[in-house]
Motif scaffolding. Structure first.
Motif, PDB file in Angstrom:
ATOM      1  N   LYS A   1      31.706 -21.513 -16.545  1.00 13.46           N
ATOM      2  CA  LYS A   1      31.666 -20.306 -15.708  1.00 13.46           C
ATOM      3  C   LYS A   1      33.057 -19.856 -15.324  1.00 13.46           C
ATOM      4  N   ASP A   2      33.838 -20.748 -14.715  1.00 10.90           N
ATOM      5  CA  ASP A   2      35.203 -20.410 -14.308  1.00 10.90           C
ATOM      6  C   ASP A   2      35.896 -21.685 -13.878  1.00 10.90           C
ATOM      7  N   LEU A   3      37.179 -21.583 -13.515  1.00 10.43           N
ATOM      8  CA  LEU A   3      37.879 -22.697 -12.893  1.00 10.43           C
ATOM      9  C   LEU A   3      37.221 -23.021 -11.557  1.00 10.43           C
ATOM     10  N   ALA A   4      37.427 -24.244 -11.091  1.00  7.43           N
ATOM     11  CA  ALA A   4      36.721 -24.714  -9.890  1.00  7.43           C
ATOM     12  C   ALA A   4      37.182 -23.988  -8.636  1.00  7.43           C
ATOM     13  N   THR A   5      36.199 -23.602  -7.810  1.00  6.17           N
ATOM     14  CA  THR A   5      36.442 -23.101  -6.460  1.00  6.17           C
ATOM     15  C   THR A   5      35.904 -24.148  -5.496  1.00  6.17           C
ATOM     16  N   ILE A   6      36.721 -24.534  -4.508  1.00  3.63           N
ATOM     17  CA  ILE A   6      36.338 -25.596  -3.565  1.00  3.63           C
ATOM     18  C   ILE A   6      36.257 -25.020  -2.170  1.00  3.63           C
ATOM     19  N   GLU A   7      35.116 -25.221  -1.491  1.00  2.00           N
ATOM     20  CA  GLU A   7      34.897 -24.589  -0.195  1.00  2.00           C
ATOM     21  C   GLU A   7      34.767 -25.573   0.954  1.00  2.00           C
ATOM     22  N   ASN A   8      34.650 -26.869   0.676  1.00  2.00           N
ATOM     23  CA  ASN A   8      34.517 -27.824   1.776  1.00  2.00           C
ATOM     24  C   ASN A   8      34.904 -29.217   1.286  1.00  2.00           C
ATOM     25  N   THR A   9      34.957 -30.151   2.232  1.00  2.00           N
ATOM     26  CA  THR A   9      35.399 -31.503   1.907  1.00  2.00           C
ATOM     27  C   THR A   9      34.470 -32.192   0.925  1.00  2.00           C
ATOM     28  N   GLU A  10      33.162 -31.954   1.044  1.00  3.01           N
ATOM     29  CA  GLU A  10      32.218 -32.570   0.113  1.00  3.01           C
ATOM     30  C   GLU A  10      32.533 -32.179  -1.326  1.00  3.01           C
ATOM     31  N   GLU A  11      32.894 -30.911  -1.532  1.00  6.14           N
ATOM     32  CA  GLU A  11      33.204 -30.457  -2.884  1.00  6.14           C
ATOM     33  C   GLU A  11      34.530 -31.038  -3.380  1.00  6.14           C
ATOM     34  N   VAL A  12      35.485 -31.241  -2.433  1.00  6.42           N
ATOM     35  CA  VAL A  12      36.720 -31.935  -2.798  1.00  6.42           C
ATOM     36  C   VAL A  12      36.390 -33.321  -3.324  1.00  6.42           C
TER      37      VAL A  12
END
Length: 315
Positions: free
Chosen positions: A22-33
């Motif tokens: 889909k695209d490069l990663a977008t990170i919105e919170n610590t869990e996703e980090v």
């Protein structure tokens, strides 16, 4: 994510991800980090990886996303305007500490020192995008003291509060409150320089340093007509403290709101989650009660919603 390791610069990496996934990663919170780090570790990756935050004129995520963390600038690879993820703790630290005064003091200090020209920092969007949600709530006649009381909660250096002051036909006292004294000072200096004039000559505009979990230190009970929250609760819900501080802020808002006064929360959080939280926390038998509703603001760097919490008298 496949398990093949391909060494690419940012633009080819972005093209590869868009063609294959889909695209490069977008990170919105610590869990996703943590999810990203764990995924890379489990696949045996040792090298740096690209994420989707980049700058041409202004910083933005490559898939169009916006929210907590998109304002962060201290990535390791700023020299070529292509932030990598060599030190994910940089991002994780920001997300977990957005409720801390020191975090925002540092942010506004660095932002103001990087340019000689003052620039408003707008979380999500500016006043024009949401004026039709705000201004109809300021059409009632003022109280005996002559001024409708409006609080821009967690104002930062947004132009939202000054715009309400400039556009309200009825007399208002707009209080722009933030935990960061740096943001408060920058806004005071900007308003003095610009000599902003109100629509109604009786209106007042002030900037105060205030912890939003302690609204009672500035306001008496049932004294505020409208509270505008543009991203403040979002930041608290994504911080290390999570719902504890957000709950405190919500209860403080309902305590200082007049009966039939409203809290507007502008957020990118899905209604399935935010409505349940608001409907649960805004009720306390014999103490407080509120009606909760939601409207779509629209596609403003991603879908955004306006949650309206209206205080009700306890019978």
């Amino acid at each position: 994510m496949g398990n093949e390791e391909i060494s690419l610069n940012m633009s080819p990496a972005q093209l590869h991800c868009r063609e294959t996934y889909k695209d490069l990663a977008t990170i919105e919170n610590t869990e996703e980090v943590n999810q990203l780090v764990n995924t890379l570790s489990s696949l045996g990756y040792k090298s740096d990886v690209w994420i989707g935050l980049f700058s041409v004129i202004d910083w933005r995520w490559s898939d169009g996303s916006s929210g907590s963390g998109s304002e962060y600038r201290k990535w390791e690879n700023l020299a070529d305007n292509e932030p990598d993820f060599a030190s994910y703790n940089q991002f994780s630290e920001l997300i977990e500490n957005v409720d801390k005064k020191a975090t925002w003091d540092r942010f506004y200090t660095e932002s103001s020192s990087s340019t000689n020209t003052f620039k408003h920092f707008e979380w999500f969007f500016g006043f024009d995008a949401v004026r039709d949600f705000i201004m109809p709530l300021l059409q009632t006649k003022p109280h005996p003291d002559g001024l409708l009381q409006v609080l821009d909660m967690g104002c930062g250096t947004s132009a939202l509060g000054p715009c309400i002051y400039r556009h309200s036909p009825l007399p208002v006292r707009v209080t722009c409150a933030d935990i960061s004294p740096i943001a408060v000072r920058l806004m005071q200096e900007h308003v003095q320089t610009k000599a902003i004039q109100p629509h109604n000559l009786s209106s007042r505009l002030e900037f105060v340093e205030l912890d939003c979990t302690q609204l009672h230190e500035h306001y008496s009970c049932s004294s505020v007509d409208l509270i505008v929250d543009k991203g403040t609760t979002d930041a608290l819900l994504r911080s290390k403290e999570r719902k504890w501080k957000a709950n405190q802020v919500l209860k403080q808002c309902l305590k200082v709101l007049r009966s039939s006064g409203s809290l507007l929360q502008f957020s990118d959080e899905d209604p399935d989650a935010r409505l349940l939280w608001l409907e649960t926390e805004a009720q306390e038998p014999g103490v407080m009660a509120a009606d909760v509703g939601v409207q779509e603001v629209g596609e403003l760097r991603g879908m955004t919603y306006c949650y309206q919490v209206t205080s009700r008298s306890i019978v």
